[in-house]
Design an enzyme around this catalytic site. Sequence first.
Site, short mmCIF file in Angstrom:
data_model
loop_
_atom_site.label_atom_id
_atom_site.label_comp_id
_atom_site.label_asym_id
_atom_site.label_seq_id
_atom_site.Cartn_x
_atom_site.Cartn_y
_atom_site.Cartn_z
N ASP A 53 -9.13 -3.70 0.62
CA ASP A 53 -7.93 -4.38 1.09
C ASP A 53 -8.22 -5.16 2.37
O ASP A 53 -7.81 -6.32 2.51
CB ASP A 53 -6.82 -3.36 1.33
CG ASP A 53 -5.48 -4.01 1.68
OD1 ASP A 53 -4.95 -4.72 0.82
OD2 ASP A 53 -4.99 -3.81 2.80
N ARG A 61 -1.72 6.27 5.58
CA ARG A 61 -0.78 6.32 4.46
C ARG A 61 -1.50 6.55 3.13
O ARG A 61 -0.93 7.13 2.20
CB ARG A 61 0.08 5.07 4.41
CG ARG A 61 -0.65 3.74 4.31
CD ARG A 61 0.33 2.57 4.46
NE ARG A 61 -0.31 1.27 4.39
CZ ARG A 61 -0.81 0.60 5.42
NH1 ARG A 61 -0.75 1.14 6.64
NH2 ARG A 61 -1.35 -0.60 5.28
N HIS A 100 -0.70 -9.83 -0.79
CA HIS A 100 -0.08 -9.25 -1.98
C HIS A 100 1.36 -8.90 -1.65
O HIS A 100 1.82 -9.08 -0.52
CB HIS A 100 -0.84 -8.00 -2.40
CG HIS A 100 -1.07 -7.05 -1.25
ND1 HIS A 100 -0.17 -6.08 -0.88
CD2 HIS A 100 -2.10 -6.95 -0.35
CE1 HIS A 100 -0.63 -5.43 0.17
NE2 HIS A 100 -1.80 -5.94 0.51
N THR A 144 0.82 -1.22 0.00
CA THR A 144 0.00 0.00 0.00
C THR A 144 0.85 1.27 0.00
O THR A 144 0.61 2.19 -0.79
CB THR A 144 -0.94 -0.01 1.21
OG1 THR A 144 -1.83 -1.12 1.10
CG2 THR A 144 -1.76 1.28 1.28
N LYS A 189 -7.11 4.70 5.63
CA LYS A 189 -5.72 4.51 6.10
C LYS A 189 -4.97 5.83 6.08
O LYS A 189 -5.09 6.61 5.14
CB LYS A 189 -4.99 3.51 5.21
CG LYS A 189 -5.52 2.09 5.26
CD LYS A 189 -4.69 1.19 4.36
CE LYS A 189 -5.19 -0.25 4.37
NZ LYS A 189 -4.42 -1.11 3.45
#
Length: 553
Positions: A313, A171, A494, A87, A169
């Site tokens: 996600d 980030r 991932h 991410t 999130k």
Amino acid sequence: MRFLSIIFLTLFLFNCKAQNNVIQSKKQETVILNANPKLVVGIVVDQMRYDYLTRFYNKYGNGGFKRLINDGFNCKNNHYNYVPTFTGPGHASIFTGTTPKNHGIIANYWYDKFSKETVYCAGDSSVLAVGSDSESGRMSPHRMKTTTFADENRLFTQMRGKTIGISIKDRGAILPAGHSANAAYWFSGRDEGRFITSTYYMNNLPKWVEDFNTSTTAESYLREWNTLYDINTYTESGSDLNSFEGGFKGKENATFPYDLAALKDKNKGFDIIKATPFGNSIVADFAIQAITAEQLGQDNFTDVLTVSFSSPDYVGHNFGVNSKEIEDTYIRLDKDLERLFKVLDAQVGIGEYTLFLTADHGAVEVPAYLQSVNIPAGYFDKDELKKQLNAFLVNEFFASDLIESISNDQIFLNKSRLKELKLDLNDVQYAIVNEVINYKHIDKVYSSQTMQNATFTAGIEALLQNGYHQKRSGDIIIVKDPAVISYSKTGSTHGSGSTFDTHVPLLFYGNGIKKGSTLTKTKITDIAPTISALLGISFPNGTTGNVLGFVID
């Protein structure tokens, strides 16, 4: 006298014509400048494989994904050109136009060779939370080394063009908005259920944010999560009851429906919203409020809004690529996108904004599921790797403390210990490479010396090199077999260079964008220079991608 009069009249008429040409030139220049979009919207869907566009296509309405596909430009063969596909690096690469090799966000968390501790990509102990008393607000973009196109737009407009970043999130909000953003907001769950920021941006939340937080919006999503349509029509995913999904604490089976209000206390309170489609809905709610309250796109200076939908996600990690839950999440996200687009049409104006949609990475099918249908896949034990490798180092170099850390498929060596034992770094790296390549589920192993001294232009080696940052990355880089992960046996993850992780959507739409599609291979790093070229501004200062001229009208 008459002769002089003629000369004077000629000069007068010539001067008038010249002035008129200047005026016309200025008018033309103004028109060109004002042709820029009033707002650029960058949308990132966290953990969206490209085939989610095609697999669920018949379940989508006409106003969300299909609107972008049919009325915009679809880059069907768009890929990440580095690993790891996480991410933090994904969001940074989309908006900077370069890879971790240059922007420095090499993972979500990584081992810092200088402080000897694990650091977080957006963590910043020099700032404080705003709107929260938790440590989750101590965030900023300070670890990202290069600018984003949003930064360049701020510089170009003399800071008159606004930039706002929004996500569940931190980030996902912070990295896209860049270093000079007016604000980045993210959702604090647990017992708070509110959007927060940090003192990097401001000392107090704006009134509109406070009003949003004191409303009942977050509480309203603590509701039943059932399929939007009859579950029997969800033929694009596997059975609802299976052994490949995680689920929520307090519920025996990972099957619909989910009573979020009843489950929240055992699932970190408001955090449970993040792992459902309603996390996307609250982000759309907040973004819509931001468009109005911040008056985005309401003047002649281009603004930038970045919106990252993180909930897919969380859902993917919990339930997996083939789950009914992921199908329902994307069907509902399509509705939230349509809602957002309608507000952009009304508030900014049809044809007045430019928008792109992409993803920060894809995801692997649950390896246990792949194994059940005879497709090669598996699970990798990191602890076993460390045990085997330490035994080798003791036998080979008579030392058990040569490794400082193993993280993100990278091995960090203890340089001071090597020096103490008078061991050559190249010799130790070479020995480890030749040892680890023999371990189960290991496909390839490379040393930092190889990454620094060789030049790769294709294959996994080129992806590794683009993801390798000389100052931050490890001494040894490991590549596992395809569809082999270090993860639980339920849910998807991932991070690899396989196409299920690198192949993601890229849709452009709106002002300055052609209608069409291409199968030409495009790279995630091409987005930022393309938007910069459309705006006529400087490229982000680390850009390595190319302008996709065929999408610009």
